[in-house]
Design an enzyme around this catalytic site. Structure first.
Site, PDB file in Angstrom:
ATOM      1  N   GLY A  12     -74.418 -13.463 -40.621  1.00  0.00           N
ATOM      2  CA  GLY A  12     -73.200 -14.105 -41.119  1.00  0.00           C
ATOM      3  C   GLY A  12     -71.961 -13.444 -40.538  1.00  0.00           C
ATOM      4  O   GLY A  12     -72.052 -12.544 -39.694  1.00  0.00           O
ATOM      5  N   PHE A  13     -70.825 -13.903 -41.006  1.00  0.00           N
ATOM      6  CA  PHE A  13     -69.551 -13.410 -40.488  1.00  0.00           C
ATOM      7  C   PHE A  13     -69.394 -11.907 -40.737  1.00  0.00           C
ATOM      8  O   PHE A  13     -69.340 -11.105 -39.785  1.00  0.00           O
ATOM      9  CB  PHE A  13     -68.438 -14.245 -41.145  1.00  0.00           C
ATOM     10  CG  PHE A  13     -67.071 -13.664 -41.066  1.00  0.00           C
ATOM     11  CD1 PHE A  13     -66.535 -13.248 -39.856  1.00  0.00           C
ATOM     12  CD2 PHE A  13     -66.296 -13.556 -42.220  1.00  0.00           C
ATOM     13  CE1 PHE A  13     -65.255 -12.725 -39.795  1.00  0.00           C
ATOM     14  CE2 PHE A  13     -65.017 -13.038 -42.161  1.00  0.00           C
ATOM     15  CZ  PHE A  13     -64.495 -12.611 -40.945  1.00  0.00           C
ATOM     16  N   ILE A  14     -69.400 -11.488 -41.969  1.00  0.00           N
ATOM     17  CA  ILE A  14     -69.187 -10.058 -42.269  1.00  0.00           C
ATOM     18  C   ILE A  14     -70.441  -9.260 -41.904  1.00  0.00           C
ATOM     19  O   ILE A  14     -70.352  -8.169 -41.338  1.00  0.00           O
ATOM     20  CB  ILE A  14     -68.805  -9.859 -43.755  1.00  0.00           C
ATOM     21  CG1 ILE A  14     -67.525 -10.647 -44.068  1.00  0.00           C
ATOM     22  CG2 ILE A  14     -68.613  -8.366 -44.074  1.00  0.00           C
ATOM     23  CD1 ILE A  14     -67.104 -10.640 -45.528  1.00  0.00           C
ATOM     24  N   GLY A  38     -75.293 -18.567 -41.644  1.00  0.00           N
ATOM     25  CA  GLY A  38     -75.192 -17.556 -40.583  1.00  0.00           C
ATOM     26  C   GLY A  38     -75.571 -18.175 -39.244  1.00  0.00           C
ATOM     27  O   GLY A  38     -76.167 -19.260 -39.192  1.00  0.00           O
ATOM     28  N   TYR A 151     -69.367 -20.577 -59.885  1.00  0.00           N
ATOM     29  CA  TYR A 151     -69.577 -19.597 -58.804  1.00  0.00           C
ATOM     30  C   TYR A 151     -69.054 -18.226 -59.227  1.00  0.00           C
ATOM     31  O   TYR A 151     -69.723 -17.205 -59.048  1.00  0.00           O
ATOM     32  CB  TYR A 151     -68.849 -20.083 -57.539  1.00  0.00           C
ATOM     33  CG  TYR A 151     -68.765 -19.057 -56.444  1.00  0.00           C
ATOM     34  CD1 TYR A 151     -69.899 -18.673 -55.735  1.00  0.00           C
ATOM     35  CD2 TYR A 151     -67.543 -18.472 -56.103  1.00  0.00           C
ATOM     36  CE1 TYR A 151     -69.813 -17.723 -54.720  1.00  0.00           C
ATOM     37  CE2 TYR A 151     -67.454 -17.530 -55.092  1.00  0.00           C
ATOM     38  CZ  TYR A 151     -68.591 -17.158 -54.405  1.00  0.00           C
ATOM     39  OH  TYR A 151     -68.508 -16.224 -53.408  1.00  0.00           O
TER      40      TYR A 151
END
Ligand code: UDP
Length: 331
Positions: A12-14, A38, A151
């Site tokens: 994924g991004f982080i 991702g 969420y």
């Protein structure tokens, strides 16, 4: 001393930026990712590294999780359904991944006595729009029938589970609440504002600002966030505790849109889109969300080093490159 890390959401991004940073300092990484949001391309840098192994799988797969937690020293649990758009559109899948997935990870970490860092979110503060939010600030939520609050509740429940395992079972847990994190590799597909507006500006269409554009956010570069994650992971006094991580440089979304147009030297217009059209009827946004990061600064001396302009220039450059390769702008 080097160690081996299981990074869930590693593509994924982080997660991919964290994987790069761990490899750069000599650690070993197993990146677990279902590739639902991702992208394998995020691990292009890390892919061929002898200390990196990618496993395609879900945090809901208890057998895979058990095996991987067993073979690693430290767990960083980043895998989650994220992005307000995704959560609103797929509430059930998001809740299952976020609640059951975290429970499976925490249980496995407990089984093998592994330290676990759990990524939480500023969404847990709900609509609390105080001048700055500290770790003890109240959660202010609307009805659980609204996906966004569901969420928020799911992520808060993850945190609560981590605290309980720490308190009652002595599991070494660290919780980090990430505020708006941005930078290269963040997809425009799940609603995040900077990658979307940057691509719209580069494509020369309209920049979609939701609501009246007066809502405010603070954006932190992923490189600074990763440094913060490593700092708390490495610090023994972070265990059992929770930390905000984010920038305090605040900007309204309308000003952000104009800043992006200016920095991209774009002729694109800025267009206001009602929330119910952008998300769904009854959607509620947060007016502002600004972190107090005194706690993490006091523990590890953390402060962001990149400005919003640094971030925008990088994301705009990435958007240009993608466009040159034939990608469409988000609508
Ligand atoms: N937003 C916007 N246009 C977009 C995407 C998002 O105006 O194309 C707004 C969104 O409604 C919110 C802010 O930008 O007020 C930040 O949205 P994002 O999803 O990036 O993060 P959030 O803070 O909502 O988790």
């Amino acid at each position: 001393m080097t160690a081996s890390y299981l990074v869930t959401g590693g593509a994924g991004f982080i997660g991919s930026h964290l994987t790069d940073a761990l490899l750069a300092r000599g650690d070993r990484v197993v990146a677990l990712d279902s590739l639902s949001t991702g992208r394998l391309a995020n691990l292009d840098h890390a892919g061929g590294h002898p200390q990196c192994r990618f496993v395609q799988g879900s945090v809901l797969d208890e057998l895979v999780v058990d095996e991987l937690v067993h073979e690693c020293d430290v767990v960083v649990h980043l895998a989650a359904a994220v992005g307000v758009k995704l959560i609103v559109e797929h509430p059930l899948r998001s809740l299952t991944t976020n609640i059951r997935g975290s429970e499976i990870m925490i249980e496995a970490a407990h089984r093998y006595r592994r330290k676990i860092l759990l990524a939480s979110t500023s969404e847990i503060y709900g609509r609390n729009s105080a001048e700055s939010l500290h770790e003890g600030s109240d959660r202010i939520l609307g009805s659980p029938t609204v996906s966004r609050w569901a969420y928020s509740t799911a992520k808060a429940l993850d945190e609560t589970l981590a605290y309980a395992y720490h308190k009652e079972r002595g599991l070494p847990t660290v919780v980090v609440r990430l505020f708006n994190t941005v930078g290269p590799r963040q997809s425009a597909a799940y609603g995040m504002v900077i990658p979307r507006l940057a691509r719209q500006a580069v494509a020369g269409g309209a920049l979609t600002v939701y609501g009246d554009g007066n809502q405010r956010r603070c954006f932190c570069h992923v490189g600074d966030v990763v440094r913060g994650l490593l700092g708390v992971l490495d610090h023994p006094k972070a265990v059992g505790d929770v930390f905000n991580l984010g920038s305090a440089e605040e900007i309204s979304i309308m000003d952000l849109a104009h800043r992006i147009v200016a920095r991209a030297e774009s002729s694109a217009k800025v267009e206001l889109i009602p929330y119910e059209q952008a998300y769904e009827p009854g959607f509620e946004d947060m007016y502002r969300r600004r972190p107090d990061t005194t706690k993490v600064r006091n523990l590890i001396g953390w402060a962001p080093t990149r400005t919003l302009d640094d971030i925008l220039d990088e994301v705009i450059a990435e958007a240009r490159l993608e466009m040159a390769l034939g990608a469409d702008a988000p609508t």
